[in-house]
Design an enzyme around this catalytic site. Structure first.
Site, PDB file in Angstrom:
ATOM      1  N   HIS A 109      -7.319  47.452  68.518  1.00 12.66           N
ATOM      2  CA  HIS A 109      -6.791  48.645  67.848  1.00 12.66           C
ATOM      3  C   HIS A 109      -5.816  49.365  68.767  1.00 12.66           C
ATOM      4  O   HIS A 109      -6.116  49.607  69.932  1.00 12.66           O
ATOM      5  CB  HIS A 109      -7.937  49.603  67.482  1.00 12.66           C
ATOM      6  CG  HIS A 109      -7.444  50.855  66.845  1.00 12.66           C
ATOM      7  ND1 HIS A 109      -7.170  50.923  65.501  1.00 12.66           N
ATOM      8  CD2 HIS A 109      -7.124  52.067  67.375  1.00 12.66           C
ATOM      9  CE1 HIS A 109      -6.717  52.135  65.223  1.00 12.66           C
ATOM     10  NE2 HIS A 109      -6.677  52.844  66.338  1.00 12.66           N
ATOM     11  N   ASP A 188     -13.913  60.106  57.022  1.00 16.54           N
ATOM     12  CA  ASP A 188     -12.708  60.245  57.843  1.00 16.54           C
ATOM     13  C   ASP A 188     -11.498  60.598  56.985  1.00 16.54           C
ATOM     14  O   ASP A 188     -10.644  61.379  57.402  1.00 16.54           O
ATOM     15  CB  ASP A 188     -12.439  58.942  58.616  1.00 16.54           C
ATOM     16  CG  ASP A 188     -11.160  59.049  59.428  1.00 16.54           C
ATOM     17  OD1 ASP A 188     -11.097  59.955  60.277  1.00 16.54           O
ATOM     18  OD2 ASP A 188     -10.214  58.275  59.187  1.00 16.54           O
ATOM     19  N   ARG A 195      -7.286  67.751  58.535  1.00 15.03           N
ATOM     20  CA  ARG A 195      -6.739  67.944  59.896  1.00 15.03           C
ATOM     21  C   ARG A 195      -5.219  67.950  59.866  1.00 15.03           C
ATOM     22  O   ARG A 195      -4.564  68.711  60.579  1.00 15.03           O
ATOM     23  CB  ARG A 195      -7.238  66.828  60.817  1.00 15.03           C
ATOM     24  CG  ARG A 195      -8.692  66.986  61.225  1.00 15.03           C
ATOM     25  CD  ARG A 195      -9.213  65.699  61.846  1.00 15.03           C
ATOM     26  NE  ARG A 195      -8.486  65.337  63.033  1.00 15.03           N
ATOM     27  CZ  ARG A 195      -8.403  64.096  63.520  1.00 15.03           C
ATOM     28  NH1 ARG A 195      -9.005  63.088  62.913  1.00 15.03           N
ATOM     29  NH2 ARG A 195      -7.718  63.850  64.615  1.00 15.03           N
ATOM     30  N   SER A 210     -12.810  59.603  64.622  1.00 19.63           N
ATOM     31  CA  SER A 210     -12.060  59.066  63.488  1.00 19.63           C
ATOM     32  C   SER A 210     -11.785  57.574  63.689  1.00 19.63           C
ATOM     33  O   SER A 210     -12.059  56.741  62.822  1.00 19.63           O
ATOM     34  CB  SER A 210     -10.746  59.859  63.353  1.00 19.63           C
ATOM     35  OG  SER A 210      -9.806  59.184  62.576  1.00 19.63           O
ATOM     36  N   LYS A 214     -14.243  53.993  62.018  1.00 20.86           N
ATOM     37  CA  LYS A 214     -13.668  52.910  61.213  1.00 20.86           C
ATOM     38  C   LYS A 214     -13.843  51.565  61.914  1.00 20.86           C
ATOM     39  O   LYS A 214     -14.124  50.553  61.281  1.00 20.86           O
ATOM     40  CB  LYS A 214     -12.184  53.199  60.951  1.00 20.86           C
ATOM     41  CG  LYS A 214     -11.985  54.356  59.970  1.00 20.86           C
ATOM     42  CD  LYS A 214     -10.538  54.748  59.797  1.00 20.86           C
ATOM     43  CE  LYS A 214     -10.002  55.465  61.000  1.00 20.86           C
ATOM     44  NZ  LYS A 214      -8.767  56.202  60.847  1.00 20.86           N
TER      45      LYS A 214
HETATM   46  N1  URA Z   1      -5.671  57.537  64.176  1.00 22.62           N
HETATM   47  C1  URA Z   1      -6.825  57.716  63.473  1.00 22.62           C
HETATM   48  O1  URA Z   1      -7.307  56.806  62.808  1.00 22.62           O
HETATM   49  N2  URA Z   1      -7.411  58.925  63.552  1.00 22.62           N
HETATM   50  C2  URA Z   1      -6.927  59.955  64.277  1.00 22.62           C
HETATM   51  O2  URA Z   1      -7.527  61.007  64.314  1.00 22.62           O
HETATM   52  C3  URA Z   1      -5.723  59.745  64.985  1.00 22.62           C
HETATM   53  C4  URA Z   1      -5.117  58.519  64.907  1.00 22.62           C
END
Ligand code: URA
Length: 460
Positions: A109, A188, A195, A210, A214
Site C-alpha cells: 500500500h 471509514d 473528514r 483509515s 481497510k
Molecule cells: N488514505 C486513506 O485511505 N485514508 C486516509 O485517511 C488518508 C489517506
C-alpha cells in the site's frame, strides 16, 4: 451453502448488537464521548465501538461524528485507542476470506503521490518471484492519481472481481489488482467523507486507522507500506511520515500480520510521467527493462521487501530475484497474464502505440540556464488534474490519455529553450493554465541540488 462472508456478517451483526446493548446498559451517550475526548481523556474500547458502530449505521448524526473527529484531530489518541478504532472500523463491514488461496498472501500500500505507478510494476514482479498478491487500490482524487484509473486505461480491464474470481485469479496467475470493496470498512467511508469537509484529514490516528482498517479487512498475511513524504504527499515532513509508518506497522503486527514500512520521497513526481495511460506506458517500459532510475530502483526495493516478508528469504536474495524478474522478462509476462485474466487487452502492453493519443500537446521549455533545484509536486499533480487526468470531485469524469511527460527532472541542467515537459490533453482550453502551473512548480538554482536517497528509512 452458507458462505464464509455470510457467517462473518452474522458474527458482525451479533457483535454490533452486543456492543449497543452494553452501551445502553452503561447509558452511553455520544455527547459524553465527545466531551471526554474534548477534555483530553482516553476513550474506552466500549466507547470507541459504540461510536464506530453508530456512525456506520447512521444512528449517530454526522454533526456528532464530525465533532468527535475534530476532538481526535486536536487531542490525538493513545496507541490503545488507535488500535481499538482500527479494529472497530475493520469490523464495521466484511472481512475477506482468502483461505482459498494456496500460499501466503502479501499486500502493498502506498500512502499516495504524484506519478506513483509502482503498484502496476511491483505486483507483477512480486507474483513473478512467487508471491501471492491480492491488491486493492483506489481511484484518483485531487492532486494524486489512483491505480484503478490507471489500469482502466487498458481497454477491457475489469477492476471489479467477485470473491470467487479473486481466489481463482490469484491461484492461477499469482495476483489480482482490484478496486476497493465498499463492503470493507464502511465506517471509514462515513468518517473520511466527513473528514474531507471538516479539515480533519491530516490527523495521524485517523489516517493510520483509515488505511489499516481497510488493509486488515483485505486479510493478506503480510503488508508492505510505502509511506511517502514531501510536497506531493499527505505527510509533508519526514518525521511525521516516520510516526505514521511506525503507528501503522504496530497496528499490522497487533493484528497478527507481518508488516513493514519503507519511507520514500514524494518531493518529485515518481518516474517521468503523470496521467493514467501515460503511467501504464511508463510501467511497461520499466517492466520490459527499458527504463532505469528512481522508479525502477524503488520498484526493486518494494518487491524485495514483499518477497522478504512472505518467504523469509534474506533481503539481498529477494533483491536479486526482483532484478532477475525484470531481466528475464517474467515480470512483464506476469503483468500481461494479470491484465488478460482481468479482461484487459494485453496487446496494448506489447505495443503501447495502440493507446489513443490526445488531440493537443504542448511543450514546456526552460527560460533560463540552471539546474532544476526542486519541483512542487502538489502543483504538478494539480496541473495533471487541470489537463483532465484527475478528479476535483469524486464523480468527475477523467480523460485517461491526458497528462504530463517530463524530459527533465530535479538535478538536471537546462538551457533556455530546452524542453522540460510535454503536456497532453483533449481539452485545448486547459493548456495555458496547466503550463503556467507547471512553470510555477519548477524551481531553479545555479548549483546542483544535493542528491537525495530513494528510501529514507525502513520500519519493521
Ligand atoms: N488514505 C486513506 O485511505 N485514508 C486516509 O485517511 C488518508 C489517506
Amino acid at each position: 451453502m452458507i458462505s464464509i462472508i455470510h457467517i462473518f456478517n452474522i458474527k458482525r451483526d451479533a457483535f454490533r448488537k452486543l456492543s449497543f446493548f452494553i452501551a445502553q446498559v452503561k447509558y452511553m451517550r455520544m455527547y459524553d464521548i465527545i466531551e471526554r475526548k474534548r477534555d483530553g481523556l482516553e476513550l474506552t474500547d466500549d466507547e470507541i465501538y459504540y461510536f464506530v458502530n453508530g456512525c456506520t449505521t447512521g444512528e449517530i448524526p454526522d454533526y456528532q461524528t464530525a465533532a468527535l473527529l475534530m476532538a481526535i484531530f486536536l487531542n490525538g489518541m493513545s496507541d490503545a485507542e488507535v488500535q481499538t478504532l482500527t479494529f472497530a472500523m475493520r469490523d464495521s463491514g466484511d472481512v475477506a476470506d482468502l483461505s482459498g488461496i494456496e500460499g501466503m498472501t502479501v499486500d502493498k500500500h502506498s500512502t499516495g503521490g504524484v506519478g506513483d505507478k509502482t503498484t502496476m510494476i511491483v505486483v507483477p514482479m512480486a507474483a513473478a518471484v512467487g508471491c501471492k498478491v491480492v491488491k486493492m487500490s483506489g481511484r484518483g482524487l485531487g492532486h494524486t492519481g489512483g491505480t484503478v484509473d490507471k489500469l482502466e486505461s487498458i481497454p477491457g480491464f475489469c477492476s471489479e472481481l467477485t470473491h470467487e474470481e479473486v481466489i481463482d485469479t490469484v491461484n492461477r496467475v499469482g495476483a489480482c489488482m482490484i478496486g476497493h470493496n465498499s463492503e470493507f470498512a464502511p465506517a471509514d467511508r462515513v468518517m473520511y467523507d466527513l473528514r474531507d469537509v471538516t479539515a480533519t484529514v491530516e490527523s495521524l490516528p485517523l489516517i493510520a486507522s483509515s488505511i489499516m482498517s481497510k488493509k486488515l479487512a483485505c486479510s493478506n498475511d503480510s503488508i508492505l507500506l510505502d509511506v511517502k513524504f514531501g510536497s506531493g504527499a499527505l505527510m509533508q515532513d519526514l518525521s511525521d511520515a516516520v510516526s505514521l509508518a511506525s503507528e501503522m506497522v504496530k497496528l499490522g503486527k497487533s493484528a497478527g500480520r507481518k508488516t513493514a514500512a519503507v519511507l520514500t520521497s514524494m518531493e518529485d513526481p515518481l518516474g517521468y510521467s503523470v496521467g493514467n495511460t501515460l503511467e501504464v506506458i511508463e510501467a511497461v517500459r520499466v517492466l520490459k527493462g527499458e527504463q532505469k532510475g528512481d522508479l525502477y530502483e524503488i520498484s526493486i526495493e518494494l518487491c524485495a521487501y514483499m518477497a522478504h516478508l512472505t518467504s523469509g528469504l534474506p533481503l539481498e536474495e529477494c533483491r536479486r530475484l526482483s532484478v532477475e524478474s525484470i531481466d528475464n522478462g517474467t515480470a512483464f509476462e506476469k503483468f500481461k497474464e494479470i491484465v488478460h485474466a482481468q479482461g484487459g487487452d494485453e496487446r496494448y502492453l506489447d505495443d503501447t502505440s495502440l493507446f489513443e493519443d490526445t488531440a493537443f500537446h504542448s511543450e514546456i521549455r526552460a527560460e533560463r540556464f540552471g539546474y532544476i533545484a526542486a519541483m512542487d509536486t502538489h502543483l504538478i499533480g494539480q496541473a495533471s488534474m487541470i489537463l483532465g487526468a484527475g478528479r476535483a470531485k469524486i464523480d468527475d469524469e477523467i480523460d485517461h490519455a491526458a497528462g504530463i511527460v517530463f524530459e527533465k527532472k530535479t538535478g538536471d541542467y537546462v538551457s533556455p529553450g530546452e524542453v522540460i515537459a510535454v503536456i497532453y490533453t483533449n481539452d485545448e482550453n486547459t493548456l495555458y493554465e496547466a503550463a503556467f502551473t507547471i512553470d510555477t512548480a519548477i524551481m531553479y538554482s545555479e548549483d546542483p541540488p544535493p542528491a537525495s536517497p530513494l528510501i529514507y528509512d525502513v520500519i519493521k
